[in-house]
Scaffold this motif. Structure first.
Motif, PDB file in Angstrom:
ATOM      1  N   ALA A 135       1.807  -0.044   5.362  1.00 20.87           N
ATOM      2  CA  ALA A 135       0.732   0.791   5.902  1.00 20.87           C
ATOM      3  C   ALA A 135       1.268   2.011   6.627  1.00 20.87           C
ATOM      4  CB  ALA A 135      -0.132  -0.047   6.839  1.00 20.87           C
ATOM      5  N   LEU A 136       2.434   1.906   7.260  1.00 14.14           N
ATOM      6  CA  LEU A 136       2.996   3.004   8.038  1.00 14.14           C
ATOM      7  C   LEU A 136       3.901   3.915   7.216  1.00 14.14           C
ATOM      8  CD1 LEU A 136       3.884   1.026  11.303  1.00 14.14           C
ATOM      9  CD2 LEU A 136       1.938   2.577  10.937  1.00 14.14           C
ATOM     10  N   SER A 137       4.083   3.601   5.928  1.00 14.89           N
ATOM     11  CA  SER A 137       4.976   4.402   5.093  1.00 14.89           C
ATOM     12  C   SER A 137       4.389   5.790   4.841  1.00 14.89           C
ATOM     13  CB  SER A 137       5.231   3.692   3.761  1.00 14.89           C
ATOM     14  OG  SER A 137       4.029   3.561   3.032  1.00 14.89           O
ATOM     15  N   ASN A 138       5.254   6.750   4.572  1.00 13.35           N
ATOM     16  CA  ASN A 138       4.846   8.133   4.288  1.00 13.35           C
ATOM     17  C   ASN A 138       4.372   8.223   2.844  1.00 13.35           C
ATOM     18  OD1 ASN A 138       4.577  10.896   3.930  1.00 13.35           O
ATOM     19  ND2 ASN A 138       6.448  11.383   5.080  1.00 13.35           N
ATOM     20  N   PRO A 139       3.115   8.649   2.609  1.00 17.03           N
ATOM     21  CA  PRO A 139       2.629   8.713   1.208  1.00 17.03           C
ATOM     22  C   PRO A 139       3.424   9.679   0.347  1.00 17.03           C
ATOM     23  CG  PRO A 139       1.121   9.820   2.727  1.00 17.03           C
ATOM     24  CD  PRO A 139       2.117   9.094   3.568  1.00 17.03           C
ATOM     25  N   GLU A 148      -0.503   2.856  -4.862  1.00 15.34           N
ATOM     26  CA  GLU A 148      -1.911   2.742  -4.480  1.00 15.34           C
ATOM     27  C   GLU A 148      -2.109   3.066  -3.000  1.00 15.34           C
ATOM     28  OE1 GLU A 148      -5.200  -0.779  -3.670  1.00 15.34           O
ATOM     29  OE2 GLU A 148      -3.443  -1.195  -4.926  1.00 15.34           O
ATOM     30  N   ILE A 149      -1.208   2.555  -2.161  1.00 13.22           N
ATOM     31  CA  ILE A 149      -1.318   2.791  -0.721  1.00 13.22           C
ATOM     32  C   ILE A 149      -1.146   4.273  -0.409  1.00 13.22           C
ATOM     33  CG2 ILE A 149      -0.179   2.337   1.502  1.00 13.22           C
ATOM     34  CD1 ILE A 149       0.483  -0.470   0.396  1.00 13.22           C
ATOM     35  N   GLY A 150      -0.188   4.903  -1.119  1.00 10.58           N
ATOM     36  CA  GLY A 150       0.015   6.337  -0.902  1.00 10.58           C
ATOM     37  C   GLY A 150      -1.228   7.139  -1.235  1.00 10.58           C
ATOM     38  N   ILE A 151      -1.858   6.869  -2.379  1.00 10.55           N
ATOM     39  CA  ILE A 151      -3.076   7.574  -2.774  1.00 10.55           C
ATOM     40  C   ILE A 151      -4.182   7.338  -1.751  1.00 10.55           C
ATOM     41  CG2 ILE A 151      -4.881   7.702  -4.527  1.00 10.55           C
ATOM     42  CD1 ILE A 151      -2.728   7.022  -6.613  1.00 10.55           C
ATOM     43  N   ARG A 152      -4.348   6.088  -1.303  1.00  9.67           N
ATOM     44  CA  ARG A 152      -5.403   5.780  -0.325  1.00  9.67           C
ATOM     45  C   ARG A 152      -5.182   6.554   0.981  1.00  9.67           C
ATOM     46  NH1 ARG A 152      -8.779   1.393  -1.127  1.00  9.67           N
ATOM     47  NH2 ARG A 152      -8.382   0.158  -3.011  1.00  9.67           N
ATOM     48  N   LYS A 153      -3.926   6.655   1.418  1.00  8.18           N
ATOM     49  CA  LYS A 153      -3.657   7.368   2.656  1.00  8.18           C
ATOM     50  C   LYS A 153      -3.922   8.862   2.507  1.00  8.18           C
ATOM     51  CE  LYS A 153      -0.604   6.009   5.551  1.00  8.18           C
ATOM     52  NZ  LYS A 153       0.636   5.696   6.271  1.00  8.18           N
TER      53      LYS A 153
END
Length: 800
Positions: free
Chosen positions: A789-793, A707-712
């Motif tokens: 939050a800082l991870s690469n999507p 989810e976080i990857g898609i949002r980024k």
């Protein structure tokens, strides 16, 4: 099957090392705290349980009322109580009377200060199960001028001599012989006497007026021994008529009332907090609070496990689906997950034992107690077994049944999601630690706010730069001369500014009272009971009191017949202004005395207690303590010189001293201990909560990686991602605060009712604890949220 389940459970725990360590750490802390508190509660409840006759022994607690107002609330009562009750009530088998004193005892010219001394009637060892090493239980205290001593007293005073037959001197006024030796009284006893003198000795050397008016003079602790089958409640119901039949006329004439209540022996330590207790007792309120804290910390540790286990359900879902397709029954899956729970709890239990062993000395120091951990006691292992297996099933049952209900068709098709009800259960489990932490930290803040508030109160006198020295208490023919010499000679010592000699020091309870006090022109219905003190001409100056009206004592003042009163006594006597009382005559101690001064009210005891009416009678030789005003900069040299002078004036007598401010502050010891204990367990609770949050936030961040990857990819910022991940926890803290504040407010309002003056509770007192918990929560989850939050999507979506 069991072997396979064992292997799978062990591999699962090793595979998820962080998850396992977090659960073991949280559970072990929860178990250790629970065991510590349980050991302490068990210790507190063992007081006086060793007495064979414990169920038949009751102590009389006496109240006196003057003009409808209670003026005495004590465990000591009138001298007549024991003999009169035994003679009048057949259900009373016998009684034991005690009178506590703190004399100087002399042996071969050497003085010993014995604070644990009493006069006792001859049946003491017959009914109380203290082991008499030498002597016959019903004979050792039967004759006048005889006594029994403890083993430690005998060793300390007589060294290697046989104590039997040795002669001791009581304050230099009379001698008595040792007729018995008893084993030291155990730590879990309300009585811890080292010297017990026969009661007939007291009767041969009575206080003034006691023998003539035994119903009017108090100071005796009376224990009644009821016959088997007798009802204490029925006996207590007969006391009002009995009191009126024996002393009712005098009580009515003086507008007084006296009541007796019976206290079971085994309830005294936890449920008795009256004047003149033998020692500072425990507090059943604290026991209740600690019980709740212990249960909550343990339950929170279990909830952390349940929350983490259910949060990891997605990770275990495919395993459950495959097992079900291969033919596993639901009961087998439940057994598998319960076995994992048992493994975790067993590991935590072993670690908890080491934690308890390591923390016990600190805990005992914190509580000023002597709780022991004996691995040979079966009770300890029953407690541990109950925690381990009860906890294993309690914490493992929900995850086991939750995971075993997954449908394999949905799991293996990739359509599995956790239910909204499951998420709300998990949120509830997260909220409970928040609620408990806010309550405990808020209570801690209010407790220390109250203690600080009390210490800042104007006491009405000055406790700083005051030194207290105990008098020699050897009252031979030269006693008055020695007292005068010591008082005068100490003024030659540099650093000594003034001194006074009085019988009760501020910070101690005023043990002495005068009943039937009234103005000479008033009738008996205006009589009242007042606390009384013996003071000298320097009393006002040394304590920096204000003389509101009248004149000071002088060396020409008449002892016992020249008085000061405080403002509270002034109004009780019926005077409107201080000036009105000057040179007025009152009936005091069965004699006529004159009021020559009125001093300001001051908190002789703790500010938590109301100020009572006090009469200060001039009696320069009647003191027990030298209260000395000194210069702080020269404290130690002054003390050394005062000790040297003391040993010259009172040869062979023990020298003991303390500073008044230190003694006065000891009154807050119980409250400070309670606050420190709450702080100690609050810290552990916050640690357990933080461990659970860390594990939960780590897992939830990993679950939402896609989810976080898609949002980024769609343009979300790191700040937005962090707020998204933190928002749920912030909402839970807000809801927990709304629930915790009323609960903490209610608990602390009840606690503050024990104080005559108290701090006002307001919402700001809850803001700081809430902000503190919020900060700890954010710090705990920040590492995982920032990492997510800082991870690469690309890493999250490369396989999509």
């Amino acid at each position: 099957m069991f072997r396979n389940n064992f292997r799978v459970a062990f591999r699962s725990l090793l595979k998820n090392k962080v998850y396992s360590l977090i659960n073991i750490a949280g559970l072990s802390i929860g178990m250790a705290v629970f065991v510590l508190i349980l050991l302490y509660i068990q210790h507190e409840r063992t007081f006086d349980q060793f007495h064979t006759n414990k169920d038949r022994i009751f102590r009389i607690q006496q109240d006196r009322f003057n003009r409808g107002e209670r003026t005495l609330h004590s465990v000591t009562g009138c001298y007549a109580a024991g003999p009169a009750i035994k003679a009048s009530f057949p259900e009373v088998e016998d009684y034991v009377a005690l009178h506590k004193v703190e004399p100087i005892i002399a042996y071969k010219g050497e003085g010993f200060k014995e604070e644990n001394t009493c006069f006792a009637t001859d049946k003491f060892f017959k009914y109380f199960s203290f082991h008499l090493l030498e002597g016959v239980d019903t004979l050792v205290l039967k004759e006048p001028h005889t006594a029994v001593v403890s083993r430690s007293f005998a060793k300390r005073v007589f060294k290697n001599e046989d104590p039997i037959g040795k002669t001791l001197s009581f304050r230099g006024t009379y001698d008595f012989d040792v007729t018995g030796v008893f084993e030291d009284m155990p730590e879990n006893s309300q009585m811890k006497f080292d010297l017990m003198i026969s009661y007939p000795t007291l009767e041969q050397h009575p206080y003034k007026g006691v023998l003539d008016l035994p119903w009017q003079y108090d100071g005796i602790m009376t224990y009644l021994v009821l016959r088997n089958g007798a009802s204490a409640a029925e006996l207590e119901a007969k006391f009002p008529d009995f009191i009126m039949a024996n002393t009712g006329t005098w009580l009515e004439e003086t507008d007084q009332k006296m009541t007796w209540q019976l206290q079971p022996l085994t309830s005294i330590h936890l449920y008795s907090d009256f004047d003149h207790e033998l020692e500072q007792n425990g507090d059943y309120h604290n026991i209740e609070y600690l019980t709740v804290v212990a249960i909550f910390i343990l339950v929170i540790a279990w909830f952390n496990y349940i929350s983490l286990a259910t949060a990891k359900s997605l990770e275990r879902a495919k395993e459950v689906g495959i097992r079900k397709v291969l033919g596993s029954y639901r009961i087998q899956l439940v057994g598998q997950f319960l076995l994992e729970s048992i493994f975790l709890n067993l590991a935590a239990g072993v670690l908890a034992c080491f934690i308890v062993y390591a923390m016990l000395p600190t805990f005992n120091n914190l509580m000023s107690t002597h709780v022991t951990l004996s691995l040979l006691r079966p009770e300890f292992w029953w407690i541990m077994a109950g925690i381990l297996f009860g906890g294993s099933f309690a914490s493992g049952m929900y995850p086991a049944f939750f995971l075993s209900t997954f449908k394999p068709s949905l799991i293996l098709n990739g359509n599995f999601t956790t239910s909204s009800s499951g998420r709300w259960v998990r949120r509830g489990m997260v909220m409970i630690p928040f609620i408990t932490a806010i309550i405990l930290v808020s209570c801690l803040y209010i407790i220390f706010s109250q203690i600080s508030f009390l210490r800042k109160q104007q006491l009405g006198f000055d406790v700083t730069q005051r030194l207290v020295i105990r008098d020699s208490e050897i009252y031979d023919s030269l006693a008055d001369q020695r007292i005068a010499t010591y008082k005068s000679e100490m003024m030659r010592i540099p650093g000594v500014k003034a001194n006074t000699f009085l019988n009760v020091v501020p910070g101690d309870h005023i043990l002495y009272s005068a009943n039937g006090v009234r103005r000479v022109k008033d009738d008996d219905t205006k009589s009242y009971q007042y606390q009384r003190m013996w003071v000298d001409e320097n009393f006002v100056d040394v304590l920096d009191l204000r003389l509101l009206a009248g004149r000071n004592f002088t060396q020409k003042s008449i002892p016992r017949k020249t008085l000061f009163v405080n403002e509270r006594a002034l109004s009780t006597l019926g005077f409107e202004k201080p000036e009105d009382a000057i040179d007025e005559k009152i009936l005091f101690m069965d004699d006529t005395a004159t009021i020559i001064g009125v001093v300001n009210d001051f908190h002789h005891e703790s500010p938590r207690d109301p100020i009572l009416p006090v009469i200060y009678a001039y009696r320069p030789e009647g003191g027990l303590f030298y209260l000395i005003k000194i210069e702080t900069a020269q404290a130690q040299p002054v003390v050394q010189k005062l000790e040297t002078l003391f040993k010259q004036v009172f040869p062979g007598q023990p020298f003991s001293y303390y500073f008044l401010d230190e003694k006065y502050n000891r009154q807050y010891k119980r409250d400070i201990q309670f606050g420190e204990l709450i702080g100690f367990f609050s810290t552990l609770l916050v640690l357990v909560t933080a461990l659970g949050l860390f594990g939960l936030s780590a897992y939830m961040a990993s679950v939402r990686t896609r989810e976080i990857g898609i949002r980024k990819v769609l343009g979300a910022t790191e700040r937005g991602i962090v707020l998204l991940l933190c928002r749920e926890y912030l909402i839970l803290i807000f809801l927990a605060t709304c629930i915790a504040i009323p609960a903490a407010w209610y608990a602390m309002d009840n606690w503050l009712n024990n104080f005559a003056i108290k701090v006002e509770i307001n919402l700001w007192m809850f803001a700081l604890p809430t902000l503190l918990l919020l900060l700890i929560t954010l710090l705990t989850i920040s590492f995982q949220t920032l990492r997510a939050a800082l991870s690469n999507p690309v890493d999250a979506l490369r396989h999509e």
